[in-house]
Motif scaffolding. Sequence first.
Motif, PDB file in Angstrom:
ATOM      1  N   LEU A 345      44.101  43.122  27.305  1.00  0.00           N
ATOM      2  CA  LEU A 345      43.230  44.091  27.979  1.00  0.00           C
ATOM      3  C   LEU A 345      42.779  43.575  29.340  1.00  0.00           C
ATOM      4  N   LEU A 346      42.383  42.303  29.376  1.00  0.00           N
ATOM      5  CA  LEU A 346      41.913  41.683  30.620  1.00  0.00           C
ATOM      6  C   LEU A 346      42.984  41.743  31.699  1.00  0.00           C
ATOM      7  N   PHE A 347      44.212  41.350  31.324  1.00  0.00           N
ATOM      8  CA  PHE A 347      45.299  41.301  32.313  1.00  0.00           C
ATOM      9  C   PHE A 347      45.911  42.671  32.580  1.00  0.00           C
ATOM     10  N   SER A 348      45.669  43.630  31.695  1.00  0.00           N
ATOM     11  CA  SER A 348      46.188  44.985  31.905  1.00  0.00           C
ATOM     12  C   SER A 348      45.302  45.811  32.828  1.00  0.00           C
ATOM     13  N   PHE A 349      43.972  45.655  32.675  1.00  0.00           N
ATOM     14  CA  PHE A 349      43.056  46.587  33.350  1.00  0.00           C
ATOM     15  C   PHE A 349      42.060  45.953  34.330  1.00  0.00           C
ATOM     16  N   ARG A 356      47.715  38.489  38.893  1.00  0.00           N
ATOM     17  CA  ARG A 356      48.520  38.322  37.678  1.00  0.00           C
ATOM     18  C   ARG A 356      49.827  37.590  38.001  1.00  0.00           C
ATOM     19  N   ASP A 357      50.471  37.974  39.096  1.00  0.00           N
ATOM     20  CA  ASP A 357      51.727  37.329  39.499  1.00  0.00           C
ATOM     21  C   ASP A 357      51.516  35.866  39.876  1.00  0.00           C
ATOM     22  N   SER A 358      50.364  35.574  40.500  1.00  0.00           N
ATOM     23  CA  SER A 358      50.102  34.189  40.923  1.00  0.00           C
ATOM     24  C   SER A 358      49.828  33.269  39.723  1.00  0.00           C
TER      25      SER A 358
END
Length: 420
Positions: A345-349, A356-358
């Motif tokens: 959830l954290l990384f999705s929204f 996220r890519d870094s």
Amino acid sequence: MSTQTKQFNIHEDWTVVILGFLIIGISLFIFLPEVPVFSWSNGTDLTTKVFDFTNLKTLLIQFLYLISIGTLGAFLIGKSVKYFLLTFPILYILTLIALILAGNSAIKTINLEAVIFSLIIGLAIGNFIKLPEWFRSALSTEVFVKIGLVLLGTSVIFSDILKAGSLGLIQALVVVLSVWYFAFWLCRKLKVDDELTMMISSAVSICGVSAAIATSGAIKGDSKKLSYVISIVLVTAIPMMIFMPIIAKYFNFPEEVTGAWLGGSIDTSGAVVASGSLVGETALKISTIVKFSQNVLLGLAAFAISVYWTYTHNKSAEAVESKPTLSVIWERFPKFVIGFILASLLFSFFITSEVRDSLKDSLKNLQGIWFALAFTSIGLETNFKDLLANNSRKPLYAFLIAQLFNVIVTLIIAFFLFGK
């Protein structure tokens, strides 16, 4: 037992969630560990890339980082910090050897992952060298696997969980009910004793070691019988996690189907992750989500088993007094699944795609090293002689036949639900 151990004794799954989010928090706000180099083709590469001073420094920093997290975990769970600090450096060195072997370009062409080398190294040492009991007790296999699984949540966007999770839950319900009943019926036919029957049925149908432990707790089972079932689960998971991906590739199963098949039939979360990794990114995600769907049913299954056992074996006063309540569902629920979903959830929204890519490569590396450490531990813990210690072969036959039934039924359901 020390005073510290008595004061701090947090449930293992909650500890894993804390540690997983500590790693995520450190990566986001404080320090992003560099990814060590393990790729090499020849002796020159090995010297100039893997054993280069800069890479060795990265590995040392990674070691300090991991041992700090692991020590905190041992402290929170209530395990001996001293024994963990003595054991972990050896475990890390053995795991590094596995990662370096897996980094060879020739090995990569045959798609052998580091976790397999970790397992082989661990098994070789665990079965041919008598390890002291304190060393074995200091190994934190489940903790390492579950930290890796919480971190895996950072790479699974929530839409994937919703899409595959609903199908995964349908598959889990059908598989768990059909396989559990078949295993139970088979054990009764082979006249396996009641405690082993319950543990084997749960282990083969739900999620292996965790289900066996939960069932043993629910029925107040014999710890020797539990160890026997866990040994069978671990040993049979090894050939399954290696050969099932090979079979899937040989018959060109779609990656989604393969992932659902692996997640639904292999009994340990670590082995599911390892086998999913051998197939590909999609298979890894689907297999993990399907396995989590089965894990979610563990609390319900433990509750149902508690009720059944209490009302069918209620002759003693203790059994009558321990009639289960609804709180058993929450008590048996695998809490690390919550960590996985929260990370997703954290990384999705809440985190931008740029951030996220870094973080992606560093978190994937940390996830991989925790899994590799877990498999070195599994190898060190697993003794093939344990399977031969029980005079009766009937429980082993029951488990293997039920597992074959599980593999076939799960493949059919996986094609039905995930085949395009």
